[in-house]
Design a protein around this motif. Structure first.
Motif, PDB file in Angstrom:
ATOM      1  N   ASP A  92      -8.831  -7.331  -4.851  1.00 28.76           N
ATOM      2  CA  ASP A  92      -8.650  -5.929  -4.676  1.00 28.76           C
ATOM      3  C   ASP A  92      -7.196  -5.372  -5.430  1.00 28.76           C
TER       4      ASP A  92
ATOM      5  N   THR B 281      -3.901   1.086  -3.131  1.00 29.10           N
ATOM      6  CA  THR B 281      -4.629   0.060  -2.598  1.00 29.10           C
ATOM      7  C   THR B 281      -3.950  -0.593  -1.539  1.00 29.10           C
TER       8      THR B 281
ATOM      9  N   ASP C  42      -4.417   1.407   1.700  1.00 28.85           N
ATOM     10  CA  ASP C  42      -5.756   1.378   2.045  1.00 28.85           C
ATOM     11  C   ASP C  42      -5.969   0.207   2.954  1.00 28.85           C
ATOM     12  N   LEU C  43      -5.484  -0.913   2.225  1.00 27.70           N
ATOM     13  CA  LEU C  43      -5.816  -2.271   3.024  1.00 27.70           C
ATOM     14  C   LEU C  43      -4.969  -2.388   4.412  1.00 27.70           C
TER      15      LEU C  43
ATOM     16  N   GLN D  72      -4.356   0.230   6.376  1.00 26.55           N
ATOM     17  CA  GLN D  72      -5.320   0.970   7.087  1.00 26.55           C
ATOM     18  C   GLN D  72      -6.456   0.498   7.584  1.00 26.55           C
ATOM     19  N   ASP D  73      -7.041  -0.296   6.574  1.00 22.42           N
ATOM     20  CA  ASP D  73      -8.317  -1.210   6.898  1.00 22.42           C
ATOM     21  C   ASP D  73      -7.960  -2.222   8.216  1.00 22.42           C
ATOM     22  N   TYR D  74      -6.749  -2.807   7.925  1.00 24.43           N
ATOM     23  CA  TYR D  74      -6.471  -3.998   8.545  1.00 24.43           C
ATOM     24  C   TYR D  74      -6.261  -3.553   9.864  1.00 24.43           C
ATOM     25  N   CYS D  75      -5.770  -2.358  10.313  1.00 23.25           N
ATOM     26  CA  CYS D  75      -5.526  -1.920  11.635  1.00 23.25           C
ATOM     27  C   CYS D  75      -6.768  -1.305  12.151  1.00 23.25           C
ATOM     28  N   ALA D  76      -7.799  -0.488  11.510  1.00 23.83           N
ATOM     29  CA  ALA D  76      -8.874  -0.089  11.730  1.00 23.83           C
ATOM     30  C   ALA D  76      -9.864  -1.087  12.393  1.00 23.83           C
ATOM     31  N   ALA D  77      -9.784  -2.316  11.730  1.00 19.74           N
ATOM     32  CA  ALA D  77     -10.627  -3.692  12.096  1.00 19.74           C
ATOM     33  C   ALA D  77     -10.411  -3.907  13.500  1.00 19.74           C
TER      34      ALA D  77
END
Length: 333
Positions: free
Chosen positions: A125, A175, A178-179, A181-186
């Motif tokens: 990524d 990027t 975004d990573l 935010q994805d880390y916390c959303a998971a």
């Protein structure tokens, strides 16, 4: 001081009465914590104490007084950092001789939940090749990317990030945000402490922002809350000569004058107003000023707030007959 409920809550990181004394600077005393499940931004001008706080949190430097806790466990120079904490430091803590291709093996040793597939994906990524180059042969930006991939793949519940987007191109910065935010959303139990000079990045990802100024917590809140607490005020130099102008100076940060006029940051809670509803009449009424000419009043971005807090007052007397009184306007340290 922490209230009883806060004292019983176990946070990813917490400081109680933290003080770090240096010959020319003191951090604290601070009572502060990183909330679980949030991205906390850490901002402030140079010399405000951001790096000292981060190094205290991870045990790189001992406090002069107070406690540092991670998930309720005391942290210090002789205490190993919990395995549920991933790091991205301005200067990598890893050996500079380690090669990029060796990082997955190292990650598996450091973190029981390390995910090599995630590491490979994050490297992809970030357009970062998994090469045999040692870390010290990489640019600073590439070193940060490698550290971030290791941290995101660690399975850690908390990330401590020191300037992770500094020096990167806009695409890479986007990027990384975004990573995160994805880390916390998971997993809603995951937390991030994100220290940066690129304050605009925090506007996009931070749930809360802590602003340090002169070794103290100047302010803390959501980006929206912080934006409502400050105004950028602009006007003519003649306005500063009035009695109302002198009052205004006592409520401002980073006062600057030029041939075109003055500008400064005003803290709205002291004025009893909010920037999203403020106009000239509000400011005049709150400051009890009679006869102040019209001002230009604008809401402040996070970037402007931190920039003005870090500025020293600069009254340009060669452009105007104003007698400079910098002591009346607060200055960032």
């Amino acid at each position: 001081m922490l209230n009883e409920t806060e004292a019983k809550t176990v946070h990813p990181f917490e400081v109680r009465g933290l003080v770090k004394e240096r010959p020319d600077f003191q951090l604290g005393p601070l009572d502060w914590h990183l909330p679980q499940g949030q991205i906390m931004g850490l901002a402030g001008p140079n010399g405000s104490g951001k790096t000292t706080l981060l190094r205290s949190l991870i045990g790189m430097i001992p406090p002069s007084a107070g406690q540092v806790l991670s998930f309720g466990v005391g942290i210090g120079p002789n205490t190993p950092l919990p395995q549920q904490v991933g790091l991205v430091l301005d200067k990598p803590a890893l050996s500079s001789t380690i090669r990029v291709a060796q990082l997955p093996k190292l990650g598996a040793v450091l973190y029981p939940s390390f995910d090599e597939g995630m590491f490979v994906q994050v490297m992809s990524d970030l357009d970062m090749p998994i090469s045999k180059k040692p870390l010290h042969k990489l640019s600073r930006g590439m070193q940060v990317k490698a550290q971030l991939a290791l941290a995101l793949a660690s399975g850690a519940a908390t990330l401590i990030l020191d300037e992770p987007t500094s020096g990167l191109d806009p695409s890479s910065r986007s990027t990384i945000l975004d990573l995160l935010q994805d880390y916390c959303a998971a997993d809603d139990r995951r937390s991030v402490l994100f220290s940066t000079h690129i304050v605009s990045d925090l506007e996009h990802v931070a749930d809360q922002v802590t602003i340090l100024l002169g070794g103290q917590i100047k302010d803390l809140g959501t980006p929206d809350e912080l934006r409502r607490r400050y105004l950028v005020v602009r006007g003519s130099n003649e306005q500063l000569q009035t009695s109302g102008g002198q009052v205004l100076q006592r409520h401002c940060y980073g006062l600057k004058t030029s041939a075109l006029g003055f500008e400064a940051l005003v803290e709205t809670p002291k004025l009893g107003i909010f920037s999203d509803a403020a106009n000239t009449e509000d400011v005049v009424q709150a400051l009890h000023i009679d006869g102040l000419p019209p001002l230009v009043i604008e809401s402040a971005s996070l970037d402007e707030i931190v920039a003005y807090l870090g500025k020293k007052s600069a009254v340009a007397s060669k452009f105007t007959s104003i007698q400079a009184q910098p002591e009346t306007c607060k200055e960032g340290n």
